[in-house]
Design a protein around this motif. Structure first.
Motif, PDB file in Angstrom:
ATOM      1  N   ILE A  72     -20.448  82.660  29.531  1.00  0.00           N
ATOM      2  CA  ILE A  72     -21.548  82.900  30.604  1.00  0.00           C
ATOM      3  C   ILE A  72     -22.065  84.118  30.305  1.00  0.00           C
ATOM      4  CG2 ILE A  72     -21.363  83.703  33.132  1.00  0.00           C
ATOM      5  CD1 ILE A  72     -19.151  81.771  33.721  1.00  0.00           C
ATOM      6  N   ALA A  73     -21.556  85.104  29.739  1.00  0.00           N
ATOM      7  CA  ALA A  73     -22.176  86.324  29.251  1.00  0.00           C
ATOM      8  C   ALA A  73     -23.153  86.009  28.213  1.00  0.00           C
ATOM      9  CB  ALA A  73     -21.105  87.380  28.873  1.00  0.00           C
ATOM     10  N   THR A  74     -22.896  85.259  27.069  1.00  0.00           N
ATOM     11  CA  THR A  74     -23.544  85.077  25.908  1.00  0.00           C
ATOM     12  C   THR A  74     -25.134  84.180  26.544  1.00  0.00           C
ATOM     13  OG1 THR A  74     -22.485  83.191  25.064  1.00  0.00           O
ATOM     14  CG2 THR A  74     -22.257  85.470  24.232  1.00  0.00           C
ATOM     15  N   GLY A  75     -24.584  83.210  27.221  1.00  0.00           N
ATOM     16  CA  GLY A  75     -25.465  82.011  27.904  1.00  0.00           C
ATOM     17  C   GLY A  75     -26.632  82.795  28.780  1.00  0.00           C
ATOM     18  N   THR A  76     -26.086  83.793  29.512  1.00  0.00           N
ATOM     19  CA  THR A  76     -27.019  84.411  30.541  1.00  0.00           C
ATOM     20  C   THR A  76     -27.910  85.410  29.791  1.00  0.00           C
ATOM     21  OG1 THR A  76     -25.294  85.932  31.431  1.00  0.00           O
ATOM     22  CG2 THR A  76     -25.619  83.800  32.699  1.00  0.00           C
ATOM     23  N   ALA A  77     -27.241  86.127  28.748  1.00  0.00           N
ATOM     24  CA  ALA A  77     -28.013  87.132  28.196  1.00  0.00           C
ATOM     25  C   ALA A  77     -29.007  86.294  27.363  1.00  0.00           C
ATOM     26  CB  ALA A  77     -27.012  87.756  27.132  1.00  0.00           C
ATOM     27  N   GLY A 108     -16.124  83.225  40.132  1.00  0.00           N
ATOM     28  CA  GLY A 108     -15.714  84.434  39.656  1.00  0.00           C
ATOM     29  C   GLY A 108     -15.887  84.799  38.466  1.00  0.00           C
ATOM     30  N   LEU A 109     -16.061  83.694  37.546  1.00  0.00           N
ATOM     31  CA  LEU A 109     -16.488  84.008  36.190  1.00  0.00           C
ATOM     32  C   LEU A 109     -17.800  84.313  36.071  1.00  0.00           C
ATOM     33  CD1 LEU A 109     -14.800  81.006  34.358  1.00  0.00           C
ATOM     34  CD2 LEU A 109     -14.063  83.553  34.051  1.00  0.00           C
ATOM     35  N   ILE A 110     -18.477  83.573  36.913  1.00  0.00           N
ATOM     36  CA  ILE A 110     -20.198  84.179  37.012  1.00  0.00           C
ATOM     37  C   ILE A 110     -20.358  85.510  37.555  1.00  0.00           C
ATOM     38  CG2 ILE A 110     -22.206  83.667  38.378  1.00  0.00           C
ATOM     39  CD1 ILE A 110     -21.473  80.725  38.287  1.00  0.00           C
ATOM     40  N   LYS A 111     -19.624  85.959  38.688  1.00  0.00           N
ATOM     41  CA  LYS A 111     -19.587  87.250  39.003  1.00  0.00           C
ATOM     42  C   LYS A 111     -19.336  88.204  38.304  1.00  0.00           C
ATOM     43  CE  LYS A 111     -18.159  90.026  43.044  1.00  0.00           C
ATOM     44  NZ  LYS A 111     -17.034  90.000  44.241  1.00  0.00           N
ATOM     45  N   ASP A 112     -18.526  87.741  37.271  1.00  0.00           N
ATOM     46  CA  ASP A 112     -17.841  88.963  36.446  1.00  0.00           C
ATOM     47  C   ASP A 112     -18.849  89.149  35.135  1.00  0.00           C
ATOM     48  OD1 ASP A 112     -15.778  89.369  37.953  1.00  0.00           O
ATOM     49  OD2 ASP A 112     -14.326  88.284  36.904  1.00  0.00           O
ATOM     50  N   SER A 113     -19.422  88.271  34.894  1.00  0.00           N
ATOM     51  CA  SER A 113     -19.990  88.080  33.429  1.00  0.00           C
ATOM     52  C   SER A 113     -21.538  87.788  33.085  1.00  0.00           C
ATOM     53  CB  SER A 113     -19.409  87.066  32.424  1.00  0.00           C
ATOM     54  OG  SER A 113     -17.987  87.277  32.448  1.00  0.00           O
ATOM     55  N   ALA A 114     -22.272  87.103  34.360  1.00  0.00           N
ATOM     56  CA  ALA A 114     -23.803  86.762  34.584  1.00  0.00           C
ATOM     57  C   ALA A 114     -24.437  88.096  34.455  1.00  0.00           C
ATOM     58  CB  ALA A 114     -23.912  86.131  35.474  1.00  0.00           C
ATOM     59  N   VAL A 115     -25.608  88.162  33.519  1.00  0.00           N
ATOM     60  CA  VAL A 115     -26.706  89.158  33.832  1.00  0.00           C
ATOM     61  C   VAL A 115     -27.841  88.629  34.530  1.00  0.00           C
ATOM     62  CG1 VAL A 115     -25.813  90.133  31.701  1.00  0.00           C
ATOM     63  CG2 VAL A 115     -27.706  88.538  31.494  1.00  0.00           C
ATOM     64  N   ILE A 116     -27.679  87.513  34.980  1.00  0.00           N
ATOM     65  CA  ILE A 116     -28.916  86.871  35.819  1.00  0.00           C
ATOM     66  C   ILE A 116     -28.090  86.143  36.877  1.00  0.00           C
ATOM     67  CG2 ILE A 116     -30.795  86.777  33.912  1.00  0.00           C
ATOM     68  CD1 ILE A 116     -30.259  83.918  33.737  1.00  0.00           C
ATOM     69  N   ARG A 117     -28.807  85.308  37.774  1.00  0.00           N
ATOM     70  CA  ARG A 117     -28.453  84.340  38.700  1.00  0.00           C
ATOM     71  C   ARG A 117     -28.059  83.103  38.154  1.00  0.00           C
ATOM     72  NH1 ARG A 117     -32.563  84.814  41.269  1.00  0.00           N
ATOM     73  NH2 ARG A 117     -32.126  86.673  42.516  1.00  0.00           N
ATOM     74  N   VAL A 118     -27.019  82.972  38.585  1.00  0.00           N
ATOM     75  CA  VAL A 118     -26.427  81.491  37.917  1.00  0.00           C
ATOM     76  C   VAL A 118     -25.807  80.550  39.455  1.00  0.00           C
ATOM     77  CG1 VAL A 118     -24.687  80.203  36.638  1.00  0.00           C
ATOM     78  CG2 VAL A 118     -25.419  82.402  35.747  1.00  0.00           C
ATOM     79  N   LEU A 119     -26.363  79.454  39.673  1.00  0.00           N
ATOM     80  CA  LEU A 119     -25.992  78.521  40.560  1.00  0.00           C
ATOM     81  C   LEU A 119     -25.248  77.508  40.127  1.00  0.00           C
ATOM     82  CD1 LEU A 119     -29.628  78.851  42.222  1.00  0.00           C
ATOM     83  CD2 LEU A 119     -27.701  80.291  42.797  1.00  0.00           C
ATOM     84  N   THR A 385     -41.933  84.173  13.935  1.00  0.00           N
ATOM     85  CA  THR A 385     -41.269  82.943  13.329  1.00  0.00           C
ATOM     86  C   THR A 385     -39.888  82.851  14.203  1.00  0.00           C
ATOM     87  OG1 THR A 385     -42.307  83.021  11.440  1.00  0.00           O
ATOM     88  CG2 THR A 385     -40.152  81.904  11.515  1.00  0.00           C
ATOM     89  N   ILE A 386     -39.527  81.768  14.747  1.00  0.00           N
ATOM     90  CA  ILE A 386     -38.291  81.403  15.332  1.00  0.00           C
ATOM     91  C   ILE A 386     -37.315  81.419  14.234  1.00  0.00           C
ATOM     92  CG2 ILE A 386     -36.844  79.649  16.324  1.00  0.00           C
ATOM     93  CD1 ILE A 386     -39.628  78.608  17.783  1.00  0.00           C
ATOM     94  N   ASP A 387     -36.328  82.453  14.568  1.00  0.00           N
ATOM     95  CA  ASP A 387     -34.976  82.790  13.599  1.00  0.00           C
ATOM     96  C   ASP A 387     -33.783  82.419  14.248  1.00  0.00           C
ATOM     97  OD1 ASP A 387     -33.221  83.285  11.688  1.00  0.00           O
ATOM     98  OD2 ASP A 387     -33.758  85.389  11.556  1.00  0.00           O
ATOM     99  N   ALA A 388     -33.168  81.167  14.166  1.00  0.00           N
ATOM    100  CA  ALA A 388     -31.876  80.705  14.808  1.00  0.00           C
ATOM    101  C   ALA A 388     -30.732  81.960  14.680  1.00  0.00           C
ATOM    102  CB  ALA A 388     -31.425  79.256  14.530  1.00  0.00           C
ATOM    103  N   ASP A 389     -30.800  82.568  13.522  1.00  0.00           N
ATOM    104  CA  ASP A 389     -29.832  83.551  13.142  1.00  0.00           C
ATOM    105  C   ASP A 389     -29.972  84.840  14.235  1.00  0.00           C
ATOM    106  OD1 ASP A 389     -28.484  82.054  11.201  1.00  0.00           O
ATOM    107  OD2 ASP A 389     -29.692  82.797   9.669  1.00  0.00           O
ATOM    108  N   GLY A 390     -30.967  84.877  14.401  1.00  0.00           N
ATOM    109  CA  GLY A 390     -31.192  85.988  15.631  1.00  0.00           C
ATOM    110  C   GLY A 390     -31.096  85.725  17.133  1.00  0.00           C
ATOM    111  N   PHE A 391     -30.626  84.564  17.236  1.00  0.00           N
ATOM    112  CA  PHE A 391     -30.514  83.971  18.576  1.00  0.00           C
ATOM    113  C   PHE A 391     -29.424  85.046  19.398  1.00  0.00           C
ATOM    114  CE2 PHE A 391     -32.148  79.491  18.357  1.00  0.00           C
ATOM    115  CZ  PHE A 391     -33.247  79.890  18.419  1.00  0.00           C
ATOM    116  N   VAL A 392     -29.569  85.264  20.827  1.00  0.00           N
ATOM    117  CA  VAL A 392     -28.311  85.738  21.375  1.00  0.00           C
ATOM    118  C   VAL A 392     -27.278  84.780  21.836  1.00  0.00           C
ATOM    119  CG1 VAL A 392     -27.813  87.070  23.727  1.00  0.00           C
ATOM    120  CG2 VAL A 392     -29.907  87.644  22.371  1.00  0.00           C
ATOM    121  N   THR A 393     -27.865  83.670  22.020  1.00  0.00           N
ATOM    122  CA  THR A 393     -26.789  82.482  22.468  1.00  0.00           C
ATOM    123  C   THR A 393     -25.987  82.370  21.155  1.00  0.00           C
ATOM    124  OG1 THR A 393     -26.593  80.060  22.753  1.00  0.00           O
ATOM    125  CG2 THR A 393     -28.475  80.831  21.436  1.00  0.00           C
TER     126      THR A 393
END
Length: 424
Positions: A72-77, A108-119, A385-393
Motif C-alpha cells: 500500500i505504501a509503494t502503490g500509493t506513492a 487498518g493497513l490503508i490507514k497506516d500506510s497510504a499517502v493518498i485516499r484509498v477506497l 523518456t519513460i524509465d521503468a527503473d525509476g518507477f516508485v512502484t
C-alpha cells in the motif's frame, strides 16, 4: 494553517486555461484568486497546469498477501507521483475483503500506510471464487465503496443476479471483470493475427463481450447499477452502447494501454505486453476511441497491476497478466491525444477525475470551493523518456519503457497535504 498556491493555470468552464490562485484551509479549497491571508504557506506554481487530483477506479495494491509485488505504501506513492489522489483498490488480495474481519484488516493497513485516499472494494463472493455470496450490507457498513470479484469473471449468472438484486437495494455499484472461462482456451494474448505469427494461444474477443451482454440484462432485471471494467473489444462497446440506449444503469471504463496499443504493436513473446484483457485488434482500438468520445465509455482507469521482474522475465505462457500504469497514464494520454488535437485537455481531465468520481458518487475529482483540496500540478511542457527503473512502484512491468512523453506531474496534494513533490 492556510496554504496558497499561486501562479497556476486552471481550466475555466469553457475549457480555457487562465492564471489562478488557490486558497486551501483545513484540507478544503476555500477560495480562488482572493487576498492572500497573512502568515499563509505560499507555494509558487511556476505557471504549471493545475488539475483536480485524478481518480482511478481500478487498481491493484497487492497488500495484504502479495507484498513482494507491491505494498500500500509503494502503490500509493506511485499513484501520487502520477497525479492520483483517490484510488479504488480491487479485492484480489489475501485475505480477500469478503468478511468484516478482513475488511477491517485492510482498512487498518490503508490507514497506516497510504499517502493518498484509498477506497477498497468488497468482494462479491467469498474468496472471489464466484460461488458463495458475501454479505454486502455488512461490508458496506465497514467501508466497501463498491463490490467486485475483479481478476475473474463470475461464471454463474444466478450468483451475479442475486448480488445485483442486493446491490440495487443498497444503491451500490457492481463492478465486473467480464470473462467467460469456457472461452479463454488457455490464451495469453488476443486471438487475431499477431498471436499466430508468434505461435501463442489466443483469447477470442467473445470471451469478454458475451459476459457483458449477459450482465447488462441481469442488471436491467435487478435494477442494479453496473460498471464494466477495462472494455477492450468493439463487440463489448456495442453491448454497452445498446444497454445505455435501453436505459440500463451501466457505466464503463477503458485503460490507457487499450487506447494506445493494439495486437500488432507486440514486438515478441514478451510478458511485459501481457495483460487481461489483452491488446486487441486495430478496429477494436478505434472503437474504444469512438466510444469514449460519444460517452459510451465513461472514464479512464489504469488497472495498475504490478508483478515482480522474475514473474515477468519469462515468455507470455508462464507469466501473470498485468502491467503497471499509475506513473505514466497522464503523460502518455496527454502526449498522444491532447497534443495531437484528438482530445481537449478538459476531456482528458474529466475522464481521469470528474467522471470517474461520479460513477461511484464520490465527492472528489473537482476544483470547487468547499471540495477536498485534492489537486495535481503538471508541467505540460516537460518532456522525458519513460524509465521503468525509476518507477516508485515495485513493478517494472510496462510496455511503454523508452517512450517519450510530455506533461509530467510535479506536485500532488491530497486533502491539503503534499503527497508527492518532484525532486529539485
Amino acid at each position: 494553517m492556510t496554504t496558497v498556491i499561486q501562479n497556476v493555470k486552471r481550466l475555466d468552464e469553457q475549457g480555457e486555461l487562465r492564471v489562478s490562485t488557490i486558497i486551501i484551509e483545513d484540507g478544503k479549497i476555500t477560495g480562488f484568486d482572493g487576498e492572500i491571508p497573512a502568515g499563509a504557506n505560499v507555494i509558487d506554481g511556476q505557471g504549471h497546469f493545475v488539475s483536480p487530483g485524478f481518480v482511478d477506479v481500478h487498481t491493484h495494491l497487492r497488500e495484504p498477501g502479495f507484498e513482494h509485488k507491491e505494498t500500500i505504501a509503494t502503490g500509493t506513492a506511485s499513484a501520487a507521483k502520477g497525479g492520483f489522489t483517490t484510488i479504488c483498490a480491487m479485492p484480489n488480495t489475501k485475505p480477500v475483503p469478503d468478511s468484516v474481519e478482513n475488511m477491517q484488516l485492510i482498512n487498518g493497513l490503508i490507514k497506516d500506510s497510504a499517502v493518498i485516499r484509498v477506497l477498497p472494494f468488497g468482494s462479491l463472493t467469498k474468496d472471489i471464487s464466484g460461488e458463495v455470496r458475501t454479505n454486502m450490507e455488512e461490508l458496506r457498513e465497514h467501508g466497501a465503496v463498491a463490490f467486485s470479484d475483479d481478476g475473474v469473471g463470475i461464471q454463474l449468472a444466478s450468483t451475479m443476479y442475486e448480488q445485483m438484486q442486493q446491490a440495487a437495494k443498497m444503491d451500490v455499484v457492481v463492478v465486473a471483470h467480464c470473462e467467460d472461462n469456457s472461452l479463454i482456451y488457455d490464451g495469453v494474448m488476443h486471438e487475431g493475427t499477431r498471436n499466430k505469427e508468434l505461435g501463442l494461444p489466443g483469447i477470442p474477443s467473445i470471451c469478454e463481450s458475451v459476459q457483458i451482454a449477459r450482465d447488462v440484462l441481469l442488471a436491467e432485471a435487478a435494477g442494479a447499477r453496473y460498471h464494466v471494467c477495462h472494455v477492450s473489444t468493439k463487440e463489448s462497446v456495442r453491448s454497452v452502447r445498446d444497454a445505455k440506449a435501453a436505459g440500463i444503469k451501466v457505466t464503463a471504463e477503458v485503460c490507457p494501454h487499450h487506447l494506445l496499443l493494439e495486437e500488432m504493436d507486440i514486438p515478441s513473446d514478451d510478458a511485459n505486453w501481457k495483460m487481461n484483457p489483452p491488446l486487441r485488434a486495430l478496429d477494436d482500438k478505434d472503437s474504444l476511441h469512438a466510444a469514449l468520445l460519444d460517452g459510451t465509455i465513461d472514464c479512464i482507469a489504469t488497472d495498475h497491476a504490478p508483478h515482480t521482474i522474475e514473474e515477468k522475465c519469462c515468455g507470455m505462457v508462464g507469466a501473470p497478466f498485468g502491467i503497471v500504469g499509475f506513473e505514466t497514464a497522464f503523460p502518455l494520454l496527454y502526449t498522444n491525444f491532447v497534443e495531437t488535437g484528438k482530445w481537449t485537455l478538459k476531456q482528458l481531465v474529466d475522464w481521469m477525475s470528474v467522471k470517474a468520481a461520479q460513477i461511484f458518487d464520490l465527492p472528489y475529482g473537482t476544483l470547487e470551493i468547499g471540495a477536498s483540496a485534492d489537486l495535481v500540478l503538471i508541467d505540460l511542457n516537460k518532456e522525458q523518456t519513460i524509465d521503468a527503473d525509476g518507477f516508485v512502484t515495485k513493478g517494472r512491468n510496462t510496455p511503454f519503457n523508452g517512450w517519450v512523453a510530455k506533461g509530467w506531474p510535479v506536485m500532488t496534494i491530497c486533502e491539503g497535504k503534499i503527497a508527492y513533490q518532484e525532486a529539485k
